[in-house]
Design a protein around this motif. Structure first.
Motif, mmCIF file in Angstrom:
data_model
loop_
_atom_site.group_PDB
_atom_site.id
_atom_site.type_symbol
_atom_site.label_atom_id
_atom_site.label_comp_id
_atom_site.label_asym_id
_atom_site.label_seq_id
_atom_site.Cartn_x
_atom_site.Cartn_y
_atom_site.Cartn_z
ATOM 1 N N SER A 285 0.847 -1.198 0.000
ATOM 2 C CA SER A 285 0.000 0.000 0.000
ATOM 3 C C SER A 285 0.879 1.244 0.000
ATOM 4 C CB SER A 285 -0.922 0.007 1.221
ATOM 5 O OG SER A 285 -0.159 0.218 2.403
ATOM 6 N N LEU A 286 0.271 2.403 -0.233
ATOM 7 C CA LEU A 286 1.000 3.674 -0.204
ATOM 8 C C LEU A 286 0.663 4.401 1.095
ATOM 9 C CD1 LEU A 286 2.724 5.928 -1.426
ATOM 10 C CD2 LEU A 286 0.672 6.768 -2.588
ATOM 11 N N PRO A 287 1.581 4.385 2.086
ATOM 12 C CA PRO A 287 1.286 5.067 3.353
ATOM 13 C C PRO A 287 1.389 6.590 3.196
ATOM 14 C CG PRO A 287 3.079 3.444 3.563
ATOM 15 C CD PRO A 287 2.879 3.707 2.110
ATOM 16 N N LEU A 288 0.404 7.285 3.722
ATOM 17 C CA LEU A 288 0.455 8.745 3.803
ATOM 18 C C LEU A 288 0.886 9.143 5.208
ATOM 19 C CD1 LEU A 288 -2.843 9.748 1.927
ATOM 20 C CD2 LEU A 288 -0.504 9.678 1.023
ATOM 21 N N ILE A 289 1.592 10.261 5.308
ATOM 22 C CA ILE A 289 2.078 10.732 6.607
ATOM 23 C C ILE A 289 0.987 11.547 7.290
ATOM 24 C CG2 ILE A 289 3.834 12.124 7.769
ATOM 25 C CD1 ILE A 289 5.714 11.534 5.462
ATOM 26 N N ILE A 290 0.736 11.262 8.561
ATOM 27 C CA ILE A 290 -0.251 12.000 9.342
ATOM 28 C C ILE A 290 0.314 12.288 10.732
ATOM 29 C CG2 ILE A 290 -2.239 11.008 8.121
ATOM 30 C CD1 ILE A 290 -2.628 9.138 10.537
ATOM 31 N N ASN A 291 -0.443 13.091 11.480
ATOM 32 C CA ASN A 291 -0.155 13.376 12.899
ATOM 33 C C ASN A 291 1.138 14.131 13.127
ATOM 34 O OD1 ASN A 291 -2.487 11.997 13.635
ATOM 35 N ND2 ASN A 291 -1.414 10.062 13.966
ATOM 36 N N ARG A 292 1.649 14.860 12.145
ATOM 37 C CA ARG A 292 2.913 15.558 12.294
ATOM 38 C C ARG A 292 2.682 17.062 12.419
ATOM 39 N NH1 ARG A 292 6.496 12.604 14.344
ATOM 40 N NH2 ARG A 292 4.523 12.373 15.440
ATOM 41 N N ASN A 293 3.448 17.710 13.313
ATOM 42 C CA ASN A 293 3.212 19.126 13.580
ATOM 43 C C ASN A 293 4.459 19.997 13.618
ATOM 44 O OD1 ASN A 293 0.290 19.409 13.913
ATOM 45 N ND2 ASN A 293 0.543 17.974 15.603
ATOM 46 N N THR A 294 5.669 19.420 13.739
ATOM 47 C CA THR A 294 6.841 20.276 13.651
ATOM 48 C C THR A 294 6.980 20.801 12.229
ATOM 49 O OG1 THR A 294 8.332 18.452 13.081
ATOM 50 C CG2 THR A 294 8.026 18.928 15.428
ATOM 51 N N LEU A 295 7.751 21.846 12.052
ATOM 52 C CA LEU A 295 7.887 22.453 10.728
ATOM 53 C C LEU A 295 8.401 21.449 9.710
ATOM 54 C CD1 LEU A 295 7.884 24.893 8.823
ATOM 55 C CD2 LEU A 295 10.166 25.470 9.691
ATOM 56 N N PHE A 296 9.466 20.744 10.044
ATOM 57 C CA PHE A 296 10.052 19.808 9.095
ATOM 58 C C PHE A 296 9.099 18.664 8.787
ATOM 59 C CE2 PHE A 296 12.702 16.058 8.122
ATOM 60 C CZ PHE A 296 13.399 16.562 7.024
ATOM 61 N N ALA A 297 8.462 18.123 9.829
ATOM 62 C CA ALA A 297 7.549 17.007 9.611
ATOM 63 C C ALA A 297 6.346 17.436 8.785
ATOM 64 C CB ALA A 297 7.102 16.440 10.953
ATOM 65 N N ARG A 298 5.902 18.688 8.951
ATOM 66 C CA ARG A 298 4.768 19.169 8.156
ATOM 67 C C ARG A 298 5.172 19.347 6.693
ATOM 68 N NH1 ARG A 298 0.383 20.332 10.530
ATOM 69 N NH2 ARG A 298 -0.328 21.634 8.814
ATOM 70 N N LEU A 299 6.410 19.738 6.456
ATOM 71 C CA LEU A 299 6.892 19.794 5.075
ATOM 72 C C LEU A 299 6.841 18.409 4.443
ATOM 73 C CD1 LEU A 299 10.050 22.090 5.359
ATOM 74 C CD2 LEU A 299 7.956 22.616 4.121
ATOM 75 N N GLN A 300 7.321 17.399 5.166
ATOM 76 C CA GLN A 300 7.298 16.043 4.643
ATOM 77 C C GLN A 300 5.871 15.534 4.462
ATOM 78 O OE1 GLN A 300 9.998 13.865 7.411
ATOM 79 N NE2 GLN A 300 11.176 13.532 5.560
#
Length: 738
Positions: A285-300
């Motif tokens: 499957s293609l995992p999507l990134i969720i639950n991230r809030n730092t600047l770098f993690a939100r960019l990703q």
């Protein structure tokens, strides 16, 4: 005080409890105060009965006879991707030659520059043509098939863990368990937490969380837990241990990471897809990134949501049934894995020898070699994961990935691999080699400009000529080639933006067309500034690996916490210094060179503040509050993510992850008995060998009078050894309170 030796001998004289068994607590929110003091052999098992499955180690030098033909891919799609990339590379090479040969010839330095350019350009050209293919495929929207009403096979859902926080691991597991049960098909799935944790506190926290969750879900939950004393071969060995011990009971296994989160529909659809395709060995499957809030993690997170589907779909289309595996959020046919994915150790020492670090690519290639298909479902919704919270956290994980991918140079020539599998290996290797190649191209370019500006031509060369031969460039062509290169490099991102703008739901959930476009520009700007830092980090990793330095395996940090500023300065001071020196040198050579290199120079000079900002929660939340770098999954969070978050907060309040293992076992006799019951049968010690940690742990626990003394005396390794010693555990429970 009683003689400690008597206590030890008493326990050692008792019959050993049966391995892989535990107690089932009666309370849902916490472990009961006490359990019946019956023999552990009568307690519910922490693992089901063994069902061994042979998993022979594969020979990379010998091509096995494939008993099936489940692979293959679309010829026209591959012709478009690879033929188009080759044509673009040839055109770029010709243009680059025209740039450097304006004087009628090229020096050896210019030839080196041309070779480096072609290598780097071919990499981005291939990504461009694959993205075009993915873009075309995503323009056609397919309606998902209805959820199956029943299944005919059984699937083990396995979550390997390694020194993770138990609150979030078991929250995600419970949320997924509830979601699958809600489909009405929960009876077809069993759930396993496979622990390789090496920290005593993490291990006991996992056991407490497991016991509490199993008590809450009830005896029909089919939730199991197993801890390995030695994390032999790390994650690959953990999975292989499960397959060889219990794989015979299951048709498939769905492999998760500790941060994986899949909806019930997604899990059921993966199992149904495997049933519908008897030639499939892996479906990713293609995992999507969720639950991230730092600047770098939100960019990703933003990049993965907007650009990721274009790239993944293109990869899926041209790969066809010769696809790849990313190590998690994928379902695997147990027969195929056991038959073909037994990994050999590579000759020599790490980093290039020893056990295979990035095992997933190799397992996919070997399963495909055996004739099974490896496919991807990039349109399947409901597959999620998380990402590192900062640039430094990404660098730590990336160092391990770099070693694993470079190690694939020892595997890419294995006998019988499908050409597409070799391409997957080559792509992974190129992804890390590209950084030192880019660095080398920059250095050669600066040397050539320096030579042009400061080195006087030699008029009396050995060969007769009317004019001296020295490096010259065609500035107009150079600018055109630069524009072409940047266009090809950024095209996959623009294609992702176009698809998001065309999709009304995605566009509105991302803040509208204006905010979505502004988020796109912010991501490009910050990524451009971070790129030279990442280039140097990856180049350093490659150089260290080539020098023979092994990375080890550190647990990934998954929280949203920031890194101490002193650590940031220590890690990036050389990047900043190099940026300042490069900037001063470029400006002294030529203003045009300084302007051309300004994005790289600026990113390096700002390495420390950029890295600091990358891990800042406040900056990420500020952008989120203004509707920037927002994804649809944030505007309408998946129900399973909300449920997992709620359960994680509840689990955290129990304090399992904050408790000292020795104190917890001493304070709760039922927990100590359950822990002892879950230990595997002890193996006889070979005569003449001594485990120093085990021996010292037993000596110290016998001499200690209080729990506080045991806590102070035992080292982390001795604590871990003590938790494997039933006699030592019995002595621990007899100590006086702290």
């Amino acid at each position: 005080m009683p003689d400690p030796a008597d206590s030890v001998s008493t326990v050692m004289d008792r019959p050993a409890p049966a391995g892989d068994r535990t107690e089932a607590p009666s309370g849902a929110a916490a472990l009961p105060a006490s359990l019946p003091a019956s023999s552990p052999t009568s307690l519910p098992a922490s693992m089901p009965p063994r069902a061994p499955l042979a998993m022979p180690v594969q020979d990379l030098r010998d091509r096995p006879a494939a008993r099936r033909d489940g692979g293959g891919g679309p010829f026209l799609a591959r012709l478009f991707v690879f033929g188009g990339a080759a044509a673009l590379t040839a055109y770029g090479a010709w243009q680059m030659y025209e740039v450097i040969s304006v004087s009628g010839g090229a020096t050896w330095l210019q030839w080196v520059l041309l070779v480096l350019f072609v290598l780097n350009f071919s990499w981005i050209a291939l990504a461009f043509t694959a993205a075009l293919l993915g873009f075309a495929a995503l323009l056609r929207r397919d309606r998902p098939a209805p959820l199956p009403a029943h299944l005919a096979t059984r699937t083990a859902i396995v979550m390997p863990v390694y020194n993770e926080g138990s609150a979030r691991v078991f929250a995600g597991l419970q949320a997924m368990h509830e979601a699958v049960d809600a489909t009405g098909l929960g009876r077809y799935f069993d759930w396993f937490v496979l622990s390789d944790s090496t920290q005593a506190d993490a291990w006991v926290a996992e056991e407490r969380a497991f016991l509490a969750l199993r008590a809450e879900l009830g005896p029909e939950a089919r939730l199991y837990y197993r801890h390995r004393e030695k994390n032999h071969h790390r994650k690959a060995g953990n999975i292989a241990d499960f397959v060889t011990g219990w794989g015979g009971s299951y048709d498939h296994m769905l492999v998760l990471d500790a941060d994986s989160l899949l909806t019930g529909d997604c899990i059921v659809r993966l199992a149904a897809a495997m049933e519908a395709d008897p030639q499939a060995g892996i479906i990713q499957s293609l995992p999507l990134i969720i639950n991230r809030n730092t600047l770098f993690a939100r960019l990703q997170q933003f990049a993965a949501r907007i650009y990721g589907p274009v790239i993944a779909t293109g990869l899926s289309v041209w790969s066809g049934r010769d696809g790849n595996y990313w190590g998690h959020n994928a379902i695997i046919r147990m027969e195929a894995f056991a038959e073909a994915a037994g990994l050999p150790d590579l000759k020599g020492r790490p980093p290039f020898g020893g056990h295979i670090l990035s095992h997933d690519f190799v397992e996919a290639a070997l399963i495909r070699r055996a004739g099974w298909g490896v496919t991807m479902l990039p349109r399947l919704e409901g597959s999620y994961e998380e990402s590192p919270p900062s640039l430094i956290d990404l660098a730590v994980r990336d160092r391990r990935w770099a070693q694993g991918n470079l190690q694939h140079a020892r595997v890419i020539g294995a006998a019988g691999l499908a050409p597409a599998s070799r391409q997957h290996f080559a792509t992974g290797i190129a992804g890390y080699v590209a950084s030192p190649l880019w660095l080398a191209q920059l250095v050669i370019g600066i040397v050539i400009v320096l030579q042009t500006a400061w080195v006087r031509p030699e008029y009396f060369s050995a060969e007769f000529g009317l004019y001296p031969v020295w490096p010259r460039f065609d500035p107009v062509r150079a600018l055109q080639l630069f524009a072409l290169t940047m266009g090809i490099l950024l095209a996959p991102k623009f294609l992702g933006l176009i698809l998001a703008l065309l999709d009304g739901g995605t566009r509105r959930a991302s803040g509208g067309a204006g905010r979505l476009t502004l988020s796109f520009l912010i991501e490009i700007l910050l990524s451009a500034l971070i790129a030279p830092i990442a280039m140097l980090i990856q180049s350093g990793s490659v150089f260290q690996i080539l020098a023979g330095r092994d990375t080890g395996w550190n647990p990934q940090r998954r929280d949203d916490g920031s890194i101490p500023f002193a650590d940031i300065v220590r890690r990036h001071r050389w990047h900043t210094g190099l940026g300042v020196v490069t900037g001063v040198a470029a400006f002294a050579i030529a203003t045009s060179l300084f302007l051309w290199m300004s994005p790289t120079i600026l990113g390096l000079v700002l390495a420390i503040p950029l890295s600091w900002a990358s891990g800042q929660l406040a900056l990420g939340l500020a952008l989120k509050a203004r509707g920037l770098l927002v994804t649809p999954e944030e505007q309408a969070p998946p129900a399973i993510a909300l449920r997992a978050g709620e359960l994680a907060r509840r689990n955290a309040a129990r304090g399992f992850d904050d408790a000292d293992a020795l104190a917890a076992l001493h304070a709760d006799a039922s927990l100590a008995r359950a822990h002892a019951a879950m230990l595997p049968e002890s193996r006889p010690r070979p005569r003449g060998t001594i485990d120093a940690d085990h021996t010292l742990a037993r000596a110290k626990i016998v001499e200690a009078e209080t729990v506080a003394e045991a806590q102070a005396w035992l080292t982390p390794k001795e604590r871990f050894a003590l938790l494997h010693d039933r006699a030592g555990l019995d002595q621990l429970t007899r100590l006086a309170p702290a």
